[in-house]
Design an enzyme around this catalytic site. Structure first.
Site, short mmCIF file in Angstrom:
data_model
loop_
_atom_site.label_atom_id
_atom_site.label_comp_id
_atom_site.label_asym_id
_atom_site.label_seq_id
_atom_site.Cartn_x
_atom_site.Cartn_y
_atom_site.Cartn_z
N GLY A 11 21.91 11.76 3.90
CA GLY A 11 20.27 12.11 4.06
C GLY A 11 19.96 13.52 3.37
N GLY A 13 16.80 14.79 3.38
CA GLY A 13 15.26 14.81 3.46
C GLY A 13 15.37 16.46 4.05
CG PHE A 14 12.08 18.23 5.90
CD1 PHE A 14 11.53 19.31 4.90
CD2 PHE A 14 11.07 16.98 5.69
CE1 PHE A 14 10.35 19.27 4.43
CE2 PHE A 14 10.18 17.00 4.99
CZ PHE A 14 9.44 18.15 4.37
N GLY A 15 16.43 17.80 7.36
CA GLY A 15 17.43 18.02 7.85
C GLY A 15 18.75 18.29 7.04
CB VAL A 79 25.70 6.05 4.44
CG1 VAL A 79 27.08 5.84 5.57
CG2 VAL A 79 25.90 7.11 3.59
CD GLU A 171 -1.82 14.87 7.60
OE1 GLU A 171 -1.00 13.96 6.67
OE2 GLU A 171 -1.31 15.65 8.41
CG ASP A 300 11.90 12.01 11.86
OD1 ASP A 300 11.87 13.23 12.14
OD2 ASP A 300 11.06 11.42 11.00
CB ALA A 316 9.14 19.27 8.24
#
Ligand SMILES: Cc1cc2nc3c(=O)[nH]c(=O)nc-3n(C[C@H](O)[C@H](O)[C@H](O)COP(=O)(O)OP(=O)(O)OC[C@H]3O[C@@H](n4cnc5c(N)ncnc54)[C@H](O)[C@@H]3O)c2cc1C
Length: 425
Positions: A11, A13-15, A79, A171, A300, A316
């Site tokens: 992943g 993403g942010f992590g 994966v 939003e 997440d 995030a």
């Protein structure tokens, strides 16, 4: 022990990116696997969906982030399973990668609560493709409405239903209200601004559930002021191609956006460990899964409790802090030192509602309006993005603020579904 431990991160993403960034230039080999070739700044997806920003403004190729880091290898692939015993991940192209440490940061997917057929009528907002699909629907609807002379015939095309009044739904509804009430409408000669109807539909009793009550109420009244009809205590019964069915009414519209819930990546199912009802893996104090001290889950996809025993929110900063923490843990472990357990530092929560409208709760200090919006904008553009083009994005943002204009209003799909050209912006 091997000289260079093999760290596999699933992943980007942010992590995943924060772990990889904190581990580059160390004595470790890092393999970062993602099914997409880009890191996506999800908090600004709604800006792409509402034609304020281009896809390239909020996404960056993962390979480009680590171009100068010799110890980071990037692999494009999905994966599909994890072999805990042999410390190996399997990828959909039948290849596999062995690891000494595995950091799983595959994020979440939209949850239609078993109603998968709703997905094609009501896209969520999780990927660039989703955002472009929403943008396209909005633009095509406006084109259709503009062709019709009878306001009754135009009505459904000028109606929008956003389902779920969490930060994303709020939003999104706010951004559509801005477009509808001001921005784009000027270009459509046959459409009156007053004809637009925006519904924000929520099963719970308030918007921004989980935020302090006064901020939730403020967000609701701001939305209503902007012309959004907020329908609370209104669970959706069904979603069809032609609209949304509620308990006592039917909203006819092709413009439906799903922002009502997420569940963790299905990849976690292959870990054979306990998952919560949102599919997140329960992890221990070092973010490892219970029966394995070198397989970690973050962001997440992880169920980590805060000091009050509540799961940390899907935000995030949680993923970013967890990624950095694991990098530290691995470095310490490799040099034979002990690490303390993971502690999340809550720097506050914010949600934007529209132009110069936002709510913020920063360490108990609650405020709203222009100041909150300015803080939200600065944090999102300057502190979180970390992209080289952040100054251009900021300039575009300010241009929209001052001129009320939306930039990226291209419809790139032909009526038969094919692309008009190769440009995806
Ligand atoms: C529309 C929207 C608005 C948001 N707004 C905010 C906000 O204002 N503030 C805030 O703090 N948070 C916000 N969030 C939440 C925030 O984006 C997430 O909490 C954060 O992205 C979680 O990071 P992550 O690393 O766990 O997962 P992600 O960032 O989702 O990254 C997961 C990565 O894993 C990859 N992946 C998944 N499965 C596989 C697989 N099987 N194989 C290979 N790769 C895989 C994906 O392609 C993706 O790149 C928002 C989210 C959305 C959708």
């Amino acid at each position: 022990m091997k000289n260079r431990p093999e760290i596999v991160i699933v992943g980007g993403g942010f992590g995943g990116i924060s772990a990889a960034k904190a581990l580059r230039k160390t004595n470790c080999n890092i393999t970062l696997v993602d099914k997409r070739n880009h890191h996506l700044f999800q908090p600004l997806l709604y800006q792409v969906a509402t034609a304020a920003l281009s896809p390239g403004d909020i996404a960056v190729p993962i390979r480009a982030i680590f171009g100068d880091d010799k110890n980071v290898r990037t692999v494009l692939g999905e994966v599909v399973s994890i072999d805990k015993t042999n410390k190996r991940i399997h990828i959909s192209d039948d290849s596999s990668i062995d690891f000494d440490y595995l950091i799983l940061a595959p994020g979440a997917i939209y949850n239609y609560f078993g109603n998968e057929r709703w997905k094609s009528h009501a896209p969520g907002l999780k990927t660039l493709k989703n955002a472009l699909s929403v943008r396209e629907r909005i633009l095509i609807s406006l084109e259709e409405a503009d062709k019709l002379d009878d306001p009754q015939d135009r009505k459904k095309y000028l109606t929008y239903a956003v389902i779920g009044a969490g930060p994303t739904g709020v939003e999104m509804a706010g951004a559509i209200a801005e477009i509808a009430k001001r921005n784009m409408m000027r270009d459509f000669r046959n459409i009156e601004i007053e004809e637009t109807e925006i519904f924000l539909i929520e099963a719970a009793e308030n918007v921004l559930n989980g935020y302090p009550e006064d901020l939730s109420n403020k967000a609701k009244s701001d939305l209503e002021e902007m012309g959004v009809k907020v329908l609370l205590n209104n669970p959706v019964k069904s979603i069809r191609e032609d609209g949304v069915e509620l308990e006592n009414s039917f909203i006819e519209t092709p413009n439906i956006i799903w922002a009502a819930g997420v569940k963790a990546s299905p990849l976690l199912g292959s870990l054979d460990c306990n998952l919560d009802k949102m599919g997140r893996a329960f992890v221990e104090e070092y973010l490892n899964i219970p029966d394995h001290d070198s397989i970690f889950v973050i962001g997440d996809a992880a169920h980590v409790k805060d000091e009050d025993g509540q799961p940390l929110p899907a935000l995030a900063p949680v993923a970013l802090q967890q990624g950095k923490y694991l990098a530290k843990l691995i470095k310490k472990r490799e040099s034979g030192k002990k690490t303390s357990s993971f502690k999340y530092v809550d720097k506050g929560t914010m949600a934007t509602i529209g132009r110069a409208k936002a709510v913020a709760d920063i360490r108990g200090l609650k405020f709203s309006g222009f100041l909150a919006w300015m803080l939200w904008s600065v944090i999102h553009i300057f502190f979180l993005i970390g992209f080289r083009n952040r100054f251009r994005v900021f300039a575009e943002w300010m241009w929209h603020y001052l001129t009320f204009k939306r930039g990226v209003r291209l419809i790139t799909n032909e009526p038969d579904g094919s692309q008009t050209d190769s440009d995806d912006s």
